[in-house]
Design a protein around this motif. Structure first.
Motif, PDB file in Angstrom:
ATOM      1  N   UNK A 195      -7.705  -4.208  -4.240  1.00 37.69           N
ATOM      2  CA  UNK A 195      -6.336  -4.524  -4.668  1.00 37.69           C
ATOM      3  C   UNK A 195      -6.273  -4.663  -6.187  1.00 37.69           C
ATOM      4  N   UNK A 236      -1.009 -11.867  -6.263  1.00 40.90           N
ATOM      5  CA  UNK A 236      -0.928 -11.429  -4.875  1.00 40.90           C
ATOM      6  C   UNK A 236      -2.203 -11.757  -4.099  1.00 40.90           C
TER       7      UNK A 236
ATOM      8  N   UNK B 106      12.091  -9.647  10.787  1.00 39.98           N
ATOM      9  CA  UNK B 106      10.800  -8.956  10.923  1.00 39.98           C
ATOM     10  C   UNK B 106       9.842  -9.431   9.826  1.00 39.98           C
ATOM     11  N   UNK B 111       4.778 -13.690   8.097  1.00 37.23           N
ATOM     12  CA  UNK B 111       4.208 -14.901   7.502  1.00 37.23           C
ATOM     13  C   UNK B 111       3.694 -15.872   8.566  1.00 37.23           C
ATOM     14  N   UNK B 256     -11.396   7.429   5.066  1.00 39.28           N
ATOM     15  CA  UNK B 256     -11.559   6.494   3.957  1.00 39.28           C
ATOM     16  C   UNK B 256     -10.300   6.343   3.112  1.00 39.28           C
ATOM     17  N   UNK B 259      -7.688   4.176   4.662  1.00 34.12           N
ATOM     18  CA  UNK B 259      -8.015   2.748   4.650  1.00 34.12           C
ATOM     19  C   UNK B 259      -7.701   2.148   3.292  1.00 34.12           C
ATOM     20  N   UNK B 260      -8.178   2.821   2.246  1.00 30.13           N
ATOM     21  CA  UNK B 260      -7.966   2.304   0.899  1.00 30.13           C
ATOM     22  C   UNK B 260      -6.477   2.305   0.557  1.00 30.13           C
ATOM     23  N   UNK B 263      -4.853  -0.713   2.145  1.00 27.45           N
ATOM     24  CA  UNK B 263      -5.145  -1.952   1.426  1.00 27.45           C
ATOM     25  C   UNK B 263      -4.320  -2.034   0.149  1.00 27.45           C
ATOM     26  N   UNK B 264      -4.324  -0.949  -0.609  1.00 28.41           N
ATOM     27  CA  UNK B 264      -3.601  -1.000  -1.876  1.00 28.41           C
ATOM     28  C   UNK B 264      -2.099  -1.064  -1.648  1.00 28.41           C
ATOM     29  N   UNK B 266      -0.562  -2.845   0.536  1.00 28.61           N
ATOM     30  CA  UNK B 266      -0.197  -4.250   0.625  1.00 28.61           C
ATOM     31  C   UNK B 266      -0.216  -4.882  -0.755  1.00 28.61           C
ATOM     32  N   UNK B 267      -1.088  -4.385  -1.639  1.00 27.99           N
ATOM     33  CA  UNK B 267      -1.172  -4.947  -2.980  1.00 27.99           C
ATOM     34  C   UNK B 267      -0.005  -4.549  -3.855  1.00 27.99           C
ATOM     35  N   UNK B 268       0.366  -3.276  -3.765  1.00 27.43           N
ATOM     36  CA  UNK B 268       1.419  -2.773  -4.642  1.00 27.43           C
ATOM     37  C   UNK B 268       2.750  -3.432  -4.332  1.00 27.43           C
ATOM     38  N   UNK B 270       3.558  -6.334  -3.757  1.00 21.90           N
ATOM     39  CA  UNK B 270       3.680  -7.771  -4.020  1.00 21.90           C
ATOM     40  C   UNK B 270       4.924  -8.068  -4.853  1.00 21.90           C
TER      41      UNK B 270
END
Lengths: 313, 270
Positions: A195, A236, B106, B111, B256, B259-260, B263-264, B266-268, B270
């Motif tokens: 991340x 985050x 949703x 949370x 791969x 997957x990456x 993950x990213x 969910x990061x972007x 934010x």
């Protein structure tokens, strides 16, 4: 149905279509929306939102799942307030967070900074840091329980080679939680790194190059450009890691079962034990609610604090 | 130059710390009982043996656990794809009253951790008579608000003209959804599918609570019990762990970038 087909149609079709959003079409759309939403909405209501409300209701009952539930108001909560075992579990959870959070954030940041370079084999390195992330907590916990086996685990054997006698790890009340923290940080470093890496790669290169031209060293660039620009990503992962940390369970259950002597019992473990071993579902639900409120409060505080250190462009 | 060398040196140390334990896991899994647990034993098992793998099924229906895990993970992934994609279509393509409010609902469930609702969820399953059943294992996992959120983003990136063109050609919502839009969000579907499979395959708490007999246990639950009953046979336990990691490793090698990306993603957001 291709776009070119439409383009060749006479333009008359367009105004006709635009005039149509009348009552009939609105109802048709609502019907379609209901049809498309219902598979997920029904499940969501039945298995997430319903139980969430249910937690509140059950937390006000005295119930052992066998007899009938008896409404006791806030009795479970007042009992919880004086429960030394629950306080200890909350303390252990915080202890876990105090070790886990700094470790995983600092290591994750270090790995992300190291991976953030256009050099050969970086994808391969990234893949290796990701191996633990995709494995299950149970497999990782068993693996680390074996590595940290006091007598014949690899870690203490390796320490022996350099003349250090390793601690008893998960068999020692003092070292049980550090053992869990070690395994957890090892598993999650790759997650945090990926991340943060995405955040790092969004930082414009010319900014760093301009700073370098102005004579800024590596440390200065990190402090004045990289970290501020990375702060949304850091924020985050901090929020996510905190929320996950409060729910720590799998690795504790597998590595220490909360022991030795209750030295590493955490909140979720108490919820599970009260509900499914001692049959006090009302009391366990009250614990769930308290845990939820703690997570909510901590997240809210973080959201407030973010103005102080998170820079959005 | 020297800086690059330092970077590689640090990364290599880190990589060894990440891969080393897995290598040790596999080495232990092919170690015979006599060498196990001896502090003076050589690091490489001599001779290597597959006996621990053969013994996996001795005390437990271990392979049954593995089959249960595969069945539940595949079913859960397919159902999550279906429920998430249909909902994503509604939220991105259909204008209806209260759409924002429902979407917020949703998001709110994202949370709520499983840990918080587990007690009433179990009580509900008891009323439905689904404790210790495949349906009980599966049902709470068939919807993912994260999936809805992620696929909605993917749908929103597609131009509205696509649907309009299809409508003019006489297509209904089902056709627009299934034949026009779905193929175009295939990468997002793949990313989410990999994610859904991984989280189902690795899930522990809910299977632990709802599966009460060996017939319905999944691999992680079976593994956690394996160590209890085989408290000293670490070679057998590590063989089981290896078996549980292999499919997910294969999936990772194969997918791969998905997957990456997941993950990213969910990061972007934010």
């Amino acid at each position: 149905m291709s776009a070119t087909q439409v383009a060749t149609r006479p333009p008359v079709a367009k105004p006709a279509a635009r005039r149509r959003p009348g009552r009939a079409r609105r109802w048709r759309t609502a019907g379609a929306a209901a049809a498309f939403l219902s598979p997920s909405l029904v499940m969501l209501l039945a298995f997430w939102i319903g139980p969430m409300v249910g937690t509140l209701w059950v937390s006000l009952q005295d119930w052992n799942l066998i007899g009938t539930a008896e409404f006791v108001g806030f009795d479970n909560y007042t009992e919880l307030a004086g429960d030394a075992g629950f306080r200890a579990a909350l303390g252990h959870t915080l202890l876990y967070l105090a070790g886990y959070l700094p470790l995983v954030l600092i290591l994750g940041l270090a790995v992300a900074l190291l991976l953030d370079a256009k050099l050969p084999a970086m994808t391969l390195y990234r893949a290796t840091f990701f191996l633990p992330v995709i494995s299950s907590w149970v497999a990782v916990s068993l693996l680390w329980k074996w590595l940290l086996n006091p007598a014949d685990g690899l870690v203490n054997r390796a320490l022996g080679w350099v003349g250090v006698s390793g601690p008893g790890w998960w068999t020692d009340p003092q070292w049980a939680m550090p053992s869990v923290v070690l395994a957890s940080a090892w598993k999650d470093v790759g997650f945090v790194a990926v991340i943060l890496l995405a955040g790092l790669q969004a930082i414009p290169r010319d900014l760093l190059e301009a700073a370098a031209l102005d004579g800024a060293g590596a440390w200065r660039k990190l402090r004045s450009i990289t970290l501020p620009m990375l702060s949304p990503s850091l924020f985050f992962v901090t929020v996510i890691s905190l929320i996950n940390g409060f729910q720590v369970f799998d690795q504790v259950w597998v590595m220490t079962e909360g022991g030795p002597g209750g030295a590493s019992t955490v909140v979720v473990q108490q919820i599970v034990e009260y509900a499914f071993s001692y049959g006090r579902v009302g009391y366990a639900s009250a614990m769930s609610i308290v845990l939820f409120l703690v997570i909510l409060a901590v997240t809210a505080v973080q959201l407030r604090l973010q103005r102080r250190w998170v820079h959005y462009e | 130059m020297s800086r690059t060398i330092l970077r590689y040196a640090a990364l290599t140390i880190g990589a060894i710390a990440m891969v080393g334990p897995f290598v040790w896991m596999v080495l232990t899994s092919v170690t015979g009982d006599t060498q196990l647990g001896r502090v003076d034993a050589p690091l490489l098992p001599d001779p290597a043996t597959v006996d621990p793998y053969a013994r996996l099924g001795d005390a437990f229906p271990f392979w049954r656990f593995a089959a249960n895990s595969i069945g539940v993970a595949v079913a859960s992934t397919l159902l999550q794809l279906f429920t998430s994609a249909t909902a994503a279509y509604a939220f991105s393509r259909l204008r209806f009253r209260g759409s924002n409010l429902v979407f917020l609902l949703y998001l709110a469930t994202m949370m709520i951790p499983m840990q918080v609702i587990i007690v009433p969820l179990f009580i509900e399953m008891r009323y439905l008579g689904l404790v210790d059943s495949y349906a009980g294992l599966l049902l709470p996992t068939v919807v993912s608000s994260f999936g809805v959120f992620m696929l909605r983003q993917a749908f929103m990136a597609l131009p509205k003209e696509l649907d309009e063109a299809a409508y003019v050609d006489g297509a209904g919502h089902v056709r627009v959804f299934a034949q026009v839009l779905l193929p175009l969000v295939a990468p997002a579907l793949a990313t989410f599918a990999v994610f859904a499979f991984m989280s189902s395959w690795n899930a522990f708490l809910w299977p632990l609570v709802i599966a009460q007999t060996e017939a319905h246990m999944t691999l992680p639950v079976g593994l956690s019990l394996l160590q209890g009953r085989y408290s000293t046979a670490w070679n057998v336990v590590m063989a089981g762990s290896t078996v549980s990691v292999l499919p997910i490793l294969a999936l990772y090698v194969f997918a791969q970038r998905y997957v990456v990306r997941g993950i990213t993603f969910t990061g972007i957001k934010s």
